[in-house]
Design a protein around this motif. Structure first.
Motif, PDB file in Angstrom:
ATOM      1  N   HIS A  83      93.378 -33.335  -0.225  1.00  0.00           N
ATOM      2  CA  HIS A  83      92.230 -33.601  -0.923  1.00  0.00           C
ATOM      3  C   HIS A  83      91.101 -34.013  -0.468  1.00  0.00           C
ATOM      4  CE1 HIS A  83      95.111 -33.695  -4.016  1.00  0.00           C
ATOM      5  NE2 HIS A  83      95.910 -34.541  -3.551  1.00  0.00           N
ATOM      6  N   ILE A  84      90.609 -33.105   0.688  1.00  0.00           N
ATOM      7  CA  ILE A  84      89.617 -33.555   1.558  1.00  0.00           C
ATOM      8  C   ILE A  84      88.555 -32.125   1.255  1.00  0.00           C
ATOM      9  CG2 ILE A  84      88.621 -33.182   3.924  1.00  0.00           C
ATOM     10  CD1 ILE A  84      91.130 -34.436   4.990  1.00  0.00           C
ATOM     11  N   ASP A  85      87.191 -32.518   0.487  1.00  0.00           N
ATOM     12  CA  ASP A  85      86.454 -31.639   0.298  1.00  0.00           C
ATOM     13  C   ASP A  85      85.718 -31.108   1.322  1.00  0.00           C
ATOM     14  OD1 ASP A  85      87.317 -31.848  -2.591  1.00  0.00           O
ATOM     15  OD2 ASP A  85      85.823 -33.476  -2.815  1.00  0.00           O
ATOM     16  N   LYS A  86      85.267 -32.068   2.102  1.00  0.00           N
ATOM     17  CA  LYS A  86      84.318 -31.610   3.175  1.00  0.00           C
ATOM     18  C   LYS A  86      84.865 -32.510   4.591  1.00  0.00           C
ATOM     19  CE  LYS A  86      79.429 -30.171   3.413  1.00  0.00           C
ATOM     20  NZ  LYS A  86      78.435 -30.166   2.631  1.00  0.00           N
ATOM     21  N   ALA A  87      84.875 -31.805   5.592  1.00  0.00           N
ATOM     22  CA  ALA A  87      85.314 -32.543   6.958  1.00  0.00           C
ATOM     23  C   ALA A  87      84.395 -32.037   8.067  1.00  0.00           C
ATOM     24  CB  ALA A  87      86.812 -32.162   7.204  1.00  0.00           C
ATOM     25  N   ILE A  88      84.303 -32.835   9.076  1.00  0.00           N
ATOM     26  CA  ILE A  88      84.047 -32.545  10.244  1.00  0.00           C
ATOM     27  C   ILE A  88      85.161 -31.948  11.112  1.00  0.00           C
ATOM     28  CG2 ILE A  88      82.954 -33.285  12.541  1.00  0.00           C
ATOM     29  CD1 ILE A  88      82.152 -35.908  11.076  1.00  0.00           C
ATOM     30  N   ILE A  89      84.869 -30.833  11.878  1.00  0.00           N
ATOM     31  CA  ILE A  89      85.789 -29.732  12.418  1.00  0.00           C
ATOM     32  C   ILE A  89      85.433 -29.774  13.877  1.00  0.00           C
ATOM     33  CG2 ILE A  89      87.032 -27.467  12.600  1.00  0.00           C
ATOM     34  CD1 ILE A  89      87.388 -29.138   9.765  1.00  0.00           C
ATOM     35  N   CYS A  90      86.510 -29.969  14.725  1.00  0.00           N
ATOM     36  CA  CYS A  90      86.466 -30.058  16.165  1.00  0.00           C
ATOM     37  C   CYS A  90      87.562 -28.950  16.601  1.00  0.00           C
ATOM     38  CB  CYS A  90      86.653 -31.212  16.648  1.00  0.00           C
ATOM     39  SG  CYS A  90      86.451 -31.353  18.401  1.00  0.00           S
ATOM     40  N   GLY A  91      87.127 -27.770  17.095  1.00  0.00           N
ATOM     41  CA  GLY A  91      87.938 -26.885  17.665  1.00  0.00           C
ATOM     42  C   GLY A  91      87.957 -26.672  19.302  1.00  0.00           C
ATOM     43  N   TYR A  92      89.009 -26.768  19.859  1.00  0.00           N
ATOM     44  CA  TYR A  92      89.077 -26.838  21.444  1.00  0.00           C
ATOM     45  C   TYR A  92      89.465 -25.455  21.896  1.00  0.00           C
ATOM     46  CZ  TYR A  92      91.250 -27.937  26.166  1.00  0.00           C
ATOM     47  OH  TYR A  92      91.499 -27.636  27.251  1.00  0.00           O
ATOM     48  N   SER A  93      88.814 -25.023  22.904  1.00  0.00           N
ATOM     49  CA  SER A  93      89.133 -23.721  23.528  1.00  0.00           C
ATOM     50  C   SER A  93      89.169 -22.359  22.509  1.00  0.00           C
ATOM     51  CB  SER A  93      90.331 -23.816  24.514  1.00  0.00           C
ATOM     52  OG  SER A  93      90.560 -22.619  24.974  1.00  0.00           O
TER      53      SER A  93
END
Length: 254
Positions: A83-93
């Motif tokens: 139930h997360i409408d909007k998030a901060i996304i952090c991708g590695y490599s």
């Protein structure tokens, strides 16, 4: 243990801790959520979600061919489940490729994007050969060897090295092979101009073989911010976690 289904018989393992803005970490193929163990301290400021992509760690093997689009859709379904409408996304490599595809496919679901050692395509010789080496190793049933190499490269001490090694050993070899081949051919460079969200690139100051890729982001995403971690190579989440955690807090809480 917390799981959600993304297909009829595919379960994703995830961990969801803390309160505040949702912060989702996307790991590189083979490494699993253990990659971000040292980011759990951020639960003091964020709702931190880590997960194992299908075929990785404690998640189920895939029931269909792996594509970057598929993995981005899995991330969207995980956010739906939580139930997360909007998030901060952090991708590695190469996890950054999934994060990028998610941002391009579901721009309304992302607040900020951070890429650690990220790239929008594979077009330099060293990175190309790194992917080919991974593909060859998995094809020759070399996941135990790959697990040991990743553990040694990322761990700061014996216990951490062994824990990472054992987690990588859980990876499904067919799925990892497809992740490497798809990662090698993935290219979203000319779509980068569609990114209107804040974008932060985090590079190790000594991670020379991916520095070239910042040029694509600066060309197509003029509002890109770039930070170099002093004395760091590629393994920033594990070997330079204090610096990374400080960067994330400063960038995401302002």
């Amino acid at each position: 243990m917390p799981y959600t289904f993304v297909d009829d018989f595919v379960r994703l393992y995830y961990e969801d801790e803390g309160l505040g803005k949702p912060l989702i970490f996307v790991h590189p193929p083979g490494m699993g959520s253990i990659t971000f163990s040292n980011q759990k301290i951020l639960t003091e400021h964020f709702r931190v979600v880590t997960y194992d992509m299908r075929g990785n760690g404690k998640s189920s093997p895939s029931n269909k061919r792996i594509t970057i689009d598929l993995l981005a859709d899995d991330l969207k379904m995980l956010l739906d489940h939580l139930h997360i409408d909007k998030a901060i996304i952090c991708g590695y490599s190469n996890g950054g490729s999934i994060a990028l595809e998610f941002a391009l496919s579901y721009p309304e679901r992302i607040e900020k994007l951070m890429l650690i050692g990220g790239f929008s395509e594979v077009c330099t010789t060293l990175l190309h050969w790194e992917f080919l080496l991974g593909i060859y190793t998995v094809k020759k049933h070399g996941i135990p060897l790959l697990a040991k190499v990743l553990g040694l490269a990322h761990g700061k001490h014996y216990r951490e090295k062994k824990a990472i090694e054992q987690y990588v050993r859980l990876t499904n070899d067919r799925d990892l092979y497809q992740m490497y081949t798809e990662g090698l051919r993935y290219n979203c460079t000319e779509r980068l101009s569609q990114l209107k969200i804040p974008l932060l690139l985090i590079y190790g100051a000594r991670d020379y073989y991916v520095h070239y890729y910042q040029n694509f982001f600066k060309k197509y995403v003029p509002h890109t911010d770039i930070i170099y971690v002093s004395k760091a190579r590629h393994q920033i989440p594990t070997k330079h976690y204090n610096e990374l955690n400080s960067i994330i807090k400063a960038y995401c809480l302002t």
